[in-house]
Design a protein around this motif. Structure first.
Motif, PDB file in Angstrom:
ATOM      1  N   LEU A  73      52.550  34.676  36.582  1.00 31.44           N
ATOM      2  CA  LEU A  73      52.217  35.734  35.626  1.00 31.44           C
ATOM      3  C   LEU A  73      53.291  35.842  34.545  1.00 31.44           C
ATOM      4  O   LEU A  73      52.975  36.076  33.371  1.00 31.44           O
ATOM      5  N   SER A  74      54.552  35.653  34.911  1.00 30.71           N
ATOM      6  CA  SER A  74      55.627  35.657  33.910  1.00 30.71           C
ATOM      7  C   SER A  74      55.467  34.503  32.927  1.00 30.71           C
ATOM      8  O   SER A  74      55.698  34.653  31.718  1.00 30.71           O
ATOM      9  N   GLN A  75      55.064  33.341  33.436  1.00 29.30           N
ATOM     10  CA  GLN A  75      54.846  32.180  32.557  1.00 29.30           C
ATOM     11  C   GLN A  75      53.707  32.446  31.573  1.00 29.30           C
ATOM     12  O   GLN A  75      53.780  32.057  30.403  1.00 29.30           O
ATOM     13  N   LEU A  76      52.659  33.106  32.025  1.00 28.83           N
ATOM     14  CA  LEU A  76      51.567  33.474  31.120  1.00 28.83           C
ATOM     15  C   LEU A  76      52.064  34.449  30.053  1.00 28.83           C
ATOM     16  O   LEU A  76      51.717  34.330  28.871  1.00 28.83           O
ATOM     17  N   HIS A  77      52.874  35.403  30.459  1.00 27.39           N
ATOM     18  CA  HIS A  77      53.445  36.396  29.535  1.00 27.39           C
ATOM     19  C   HIS A  77      54.247  35.703  28.438  1.00 27.39           C
ATOM     20  O   HIS A  77      54.187  36.082  27.255  1.00 27.39           O
ATOM     21  N   GLN A  78      54.963  34.641  28.800  1.00 28.45           N
ATOM     22  CA  GLN A  78      55.822  33.941  27.841  1.00 28.45           C
ATOM     23  C   GLN A  78      55.036  33.182  26.780  1.00 28.45           C
ATOM     24  O   GLN A  78      55.592  32.832  25.744  1.00 28.45           O
ATOM     25  N   GLN A  79      53.754  32.922  27.029  1.00 27.89           N
ATOM     26  CA  GLN A  79      52.955  32.155  26.070  1.00 27.89           C
ATOM     27  C   GLN A  79      52.340  33.027  24.974  1.00 27.89           C
ATOM     28  O   GLN A  79      51.779  32.497  24.016  1.00 27.89           O
ATOM     29  N   LEU A  80      52.451  34.338  25.100  1.00 28.01           N
ATOM     30  CA  LEU A  80      51.768  35.261  24.190  1.00 28.01           C
ATOM     31  C   LEU A  80      52.696  35.815  23.115  1.00 28.01           C
ATOM     32  O   LEU A  80      53.873  36.064  23.363  1.00 28.01           O
ATOM     33  N   ARG A  81      52.129  36.045  21.952  1.00 25.95           N
ATOM     34  CA  ARG A  81      52.831  36.815  20.927  1.00 25.95           C
ATOM     35  C   ARG A  81      52.838  38.284  21.332  1.00 25.95           C
ATOM     36  O   ARG A  81      52.046  38.720  22.173  1.00 25.95           O
ATOM     37  N   GLN A  82      53.723  39.051  20.720  1.00 28.06           N
ATOM     38  CA  GLN A  82      53.734  40.487  20.960  1.00 28.06           C
ATOM     39  C   GLN A  82      52.394  41.077  20.505  1.00 28.06           C
ATOM     40  O   GLN A  82      51.936  40.817  19.393  1.00 28.06           O
ATOM     41  N   GLY A  83      51.736  41.810  21.383  1.00 30.33           N
ATOM     42  CA  GLY A  83      50.420  42.349  21.069  1.00 30.33           C
ATOM     43  C   GLY A  83      49.281  41.442  21.467  1.00 30.33           C
ATOM     44  O   GLY A  83      48.112  41.825  21.344  1.00 30.33           O
ATOM     45  N   GLY A  84      49.591  40.223  21.933  1.00 27.49           N
ATOM     46  CA  GLY A  84      48.551  39.296  22.360  1.00 27.49           C
ATOM     47  C   GLY A  84      47.929  39.722  23.682  1.00 27.49           C
ATOM     48  O   GLY A  84      48.477  40.558  24.412  1.00 27.49           O
ATOM     49  N   GLU A  85      46.792  39.108  24.007  1.00 23.79           N
ATOM     50  CA  GLU A  85      46.014  39.539  25.178  1.00 23.79           C
ATOM     51  C   GLU A  85      45.940  38.451  26.236  1.00 23.79           C
ATOM     52  O   GLU A  85      45.705  37.281  25.936  1.00 23.79           O
ATOM     53  N   LEU A  86      46.132  38.865  27.478  1.00 14.47           N
ATOM     54  CA  LEU A  86      45.903  38.009  28.637  1.00 14.47           C
ATOM     55  C   LEU A  86      44.536  38.327  29.223  1.00 14.47           C
ATOM     56  O   LEU A  86      44.187  39.495  29.427  1.00 14.47           O
ATOM     57  N   VAL A  87      43.757  37.273  29.501  1.00 17.72           N
ATOM     58  CA  VAL A  87      42.495  37.399  30.218  1.00 17.72           C
ATOM     59  C   VAL A  87      42.677  36.641  31.533  1.00 17.72           C
ATOM     60  O   VAL A  87      42.787  35.416  31.542  1.00 17.72           O
ATOM     61  N   LEU A  88      42.729  37.386  32.630  1.00 20.35           N
ATOM     62  CA  LEU A  88      43.050  36.819  33.935  1.00 20.35           C
ATOM     63  C   LEU A  88      41.856  36.989  34.866  1.00 20.35           C
ATOM     64  O   LEU A  88      41.353  38.099  35.037  1.00 20.35           O
ATOM     65  N   GLU A  89      41.395  35.874  35.446  1.00 23.27           N
ATOM     66  CA  GLU A  89      40.276  35.913  36.383  1.00 23.27           C
ATOM     67  C   GLU A  89      40.720  35.252  37.674  1.00 23.27           C
ATOM     68  O   GLU A  89      41.283  34.151  37.658  1.00 23.27           O
ATOM     69  N   THR A  90      40.494  35.926  38.804  1.00 23.09           N
ATOM     70  CA  THR A  90      40.977  35.394  40.070  1.00 23.09           C
ATOM     71  C   THR A  90      40.235  36.036  41.228  1.00 23.09           C
ATOM     72  O   THR A  90      39.515  37.031  41.056  1.00 23.09           O
ATOM     73  N   ILE A  91      40.413  35.479  42.426  1.00 21.97           N
ATOM     74  CA  ILE A  91      39.835  36.065  43.637  1.00 21.97           C
ATOM     75  C   ILE A  91      40.676  37.267  44.050  1.00 21.97           C
ATOM     76  O   ILE A  91      41.916  37.216  44.032  1.00 21.97           O
ATOM     77  N   VAL A  92      40.015  38.349  44.438  1.00 17.43           N
ATOM     78  CA  VAL A  92      40.705  39.561  44.877  1.00 17.43           C
ATOM     79  C   VAL A  92      40.111  40.016  46.209  1.00 17.43           C
ATOM     80  O   VAL A  92      39.039  39.588  46.623  1.00 17.43           O
ATOM     81  N   VAL A  93      40.843  40.919  46.861  1.00 20.12           N
ATOM     82  CA  VAL A  93      40.361  41.566  48.083  1.00 20.12           C
ATOM     83  C   VAL A  93      40.336  43.070  47.858  1.00 20.12           C
ATOM     84  O   VAL A  93      40.886  43.580  46.869  1.00 20.12           O
ATOM     85  N   GLU A  94      39.718  43.787  48.742  1.00 17.37           N
ATOM     86  CA  GLU A  94      39.693  45.240  48.651  1.00 17.37           C
ATOM     87  C   GLU A  94      41.011  45.807  49.160  1.00 17.37           C
ATOM     88  O   GLU A  94      41.655  45.234  50.037  1.00 17.37           O
ATOM     89  N   GLY A  95      41.437  46.947  48.589  1.00 20.65           N
ATOM     90  CA  GLY A  95      42.643  47.591  49.078  1.00 20.65           C
ATOM     91  C   GLY A  95      43.420  48.299  47.987  1.00 20.65           C
ATOM     92  O   GLY A  95      43.004  48.337  46.824  1.00 20.65           O
ATOM     93  N   ASP A  96      44.587  48.849  48.366  1.00 22.04           N
ATOM     94  CA  ASP A  96      45.426  49.574  47.420  1.00 22.04           C
ATOM     95  C   ASP A  96      46.475  48.642  46.830  1.00 22.04           C
ATOM     96  O   ASP A  96      46.423  47.425  47.032  1.00 22.04           O
ATOM     97  N   GLU A  97      47.444  49.216  46.113  1.00 27.12           N
ATOM     98  CA  GLU A  97      48.398  48.364  45.403  1.00 27.12           C
ATOM     99  C   GLU A  97      49.368  47.638  46.321  1.00 27.12           C
ATOM    100  O   GLU A  97      50.125  46.783  45.871  1.00 27.12           O
ATOM    101  N   ASN A  98      49.320  47.924  47.607  1.00 28.90           N
ATOM    102  CA  ASN A  98      50.162  47.208  48.566  1.00 28.90           C
ATOM    103  C   ASN A  98      49.379  46.161  49.357  1.00 28.90           C
ATOM    104  O   ASN A  98      49.938  45.522  50.255  1.00 28.90           O
ATOM    105  N   THR A  99      48.116  45.975  49.023  1.00 29.62           N
ATOM    106  CA  THR A  99      47.252  45.064  49.786  1.00 29.62           C
ATOM    107  C   THR A  99      47.261  43.665  49.176  1.00 29.62           C
ATOM    108  O   THR A  99      46.880  43.481  48.017  1.00 29.62           O
ATOM    109  N   VAL A 100      47.719  42.712  49.953  1.00 30.22           N
ATOM    110  CA  VAL A 100      47.696  41.305  49.558  1.00 30.22           C
ATOM    111  C   VAL A 100      47.354  40.478  50.796  1.00 30.22           C
ATOM    112  O   VAL A 100      48.027  40.597  51.817  1.00 30.22           O
ATOM    113  N   LEU A 101      46.320  39.667  50.703  1.00 27.66           N
ATOM    114  CA  LEU A 101      45.974  38.771  51.794  1.00 27.66           C
ATOM    115  C   LEU A 101      46.672  37.431  51.596  1.00 27.66           C
ATOM    116  O   LEU A 101      46.554  36.816  50.534  1.00 27.66           O
TER     117      LEU A 101
END
Length: 330
Positions: free
Chosen positions: A217-245
């Motif tokens: 995610l940091s590498q993606l951030h480095q490719q953008l100009r200030q104000g640029g947009e990231l479009v991120l698509e990935t597999i997710v699971v259900e849960g709160d901000e501490n949930t990672v499978l």
């Protein structure tokens, strides 16, 4: 000169010239040396064969080109040319991202990539006039859709060299005014320089393959100009901000799946690496209509990865793939 006889710099000569005249021209300093190094040390054993296959394709140029849900090149060719196209393009199997129609030859790819594009397009910033980077672009299907949406240039990177060959095969048929605006290089994100200034960066179906998702995610951030947009698509699971499978040896029969966060956890990660205005645009369970075995991808596909008695689960007992689209601003 035939593509199979070209050096890497010759093969990508027009792309490098276009890059030199673009707002992301500083990339060129790194890219020329990387392509030369790749040619000498990193080529797939089948690469030369794939280029020879491209050299044998009939000399056709589309008089019309539709960059819609099906990337369609026309008009339909004569029957003997269609047979030649079908035979040669089948040597570049498996075709995973599409679909395409090449002079009447329908390439029904494993993924209906148009469905993903339909889910995200209403939510992203206008691409008109933008320099766009697609990280892990596969065969380049979405590069053409980005161009359709108005991008000045759509730049793709993917280390999968069969994907690169598929992209080059299709681009050779494109009208010059379209072909010159889509580009693809056999690189991974770790080979990209820092502080490039793309207007929009896409990453679709890559994050869960990364051993270090925060670094990615940091590498993606480095490719953008200030104000640029990231479009991120990935597999997710259900849960709160501490949930990672963190799956076991396999997830949906894939060995290279490392981290599957909840949407809340992924939003938290994006904020930690410096993104703002982070939001979830869409969440959808992957269906067997969207990912399936076809004549152009004859191996196992989604239906083989799910529990036949409980298709809401993978064959290993995890939640079946749910894919989210998140947007964020640098």
């Amino acid at each position: 000169m035939k593509r199979s006889q070209m050096s890497a710099l010759q093969l990508w000569q027009q792309d490098l010239a276009r890059l030199l005249a673009s707002p992301v021209a500083p990339w060129l300093t790194h890219l020329t040396g990387q392509l030369e190094q790749w040619q000498h040390s990193q080529q797939h054993g089948e690469w030369t064969k794939w280029l020879r296959t491209i050299d044998l394709l009939p000399e056709l140029t589309a008089s019309h080109c539709e960059l819609g849900d099906t990337i369609r090149l026309g008009p339909a060719a004569a029957e003997h040319q269609q047979a030649q196209l079908r035979g040669l393009l089948s040597q570049l199997m498996p075709w995973r991202k599409g679909p395409f129609d090449v002079f009447g030859v329908e390439i029904d790819t494993e993924w209906r990539s148009d469905l993903k594009w339909q889910r995200l397009l209403p939510h992203i910033s206008d691409l008109q006039g933008r320099q766009v980077l697609d990280v892990g672009c596969g065969s380049g299907y979405h590069l053409w859709r980005m161009q359709e949406a108005g991008a000045t240039d759509a730049w793709g990177i993917d280390p999968g060299q069969l994907f690169v060959a598929q992209f080059l095969a299709l681009r050779r048929f494109m009208p010059a005014t379209i072909a010159e605006r889509a580009h693809m290089f056999p690189l991974g994100i770790e080979q990209m320089p820092t502080k490039l200034e793309f207007d929009t960066v896409f990453s679709m179906g890559v994050l869960y393959h990364r051993r270090s998702p925060i670094d990615f995610l940091s590498q993606l951030h480095q490719q953008l100009r200030q104000g640029g947009e990231l479009v991120l698509e990935t597999i997710v699971v259900e849960g709160d901000e501490n949930t990672v499978l963190v799956p076991g040896e396999r997830y949906a029969k894939m060995r290279n799946v490392w981290f599957l966060p909840s949407c809340a956890a992924l939003c938290h990660w994006l904020k930690r690496v410096g993104f703002s205005n982070v939001r979830v645009a869409d969440v959808a369970t992957t269906s067997i209509e969207e990912q399936r075995r076809t004549d152009w991808m004859q191996g196992e596909s989604l239906s083989d990865f799910l529990d036949p008695k409980a298709p809401e689960l993978t064959i290993e007992g995890y939640q079946a793939p749910r894919r989210a689209v998140l947007l964020a601003t640098k």
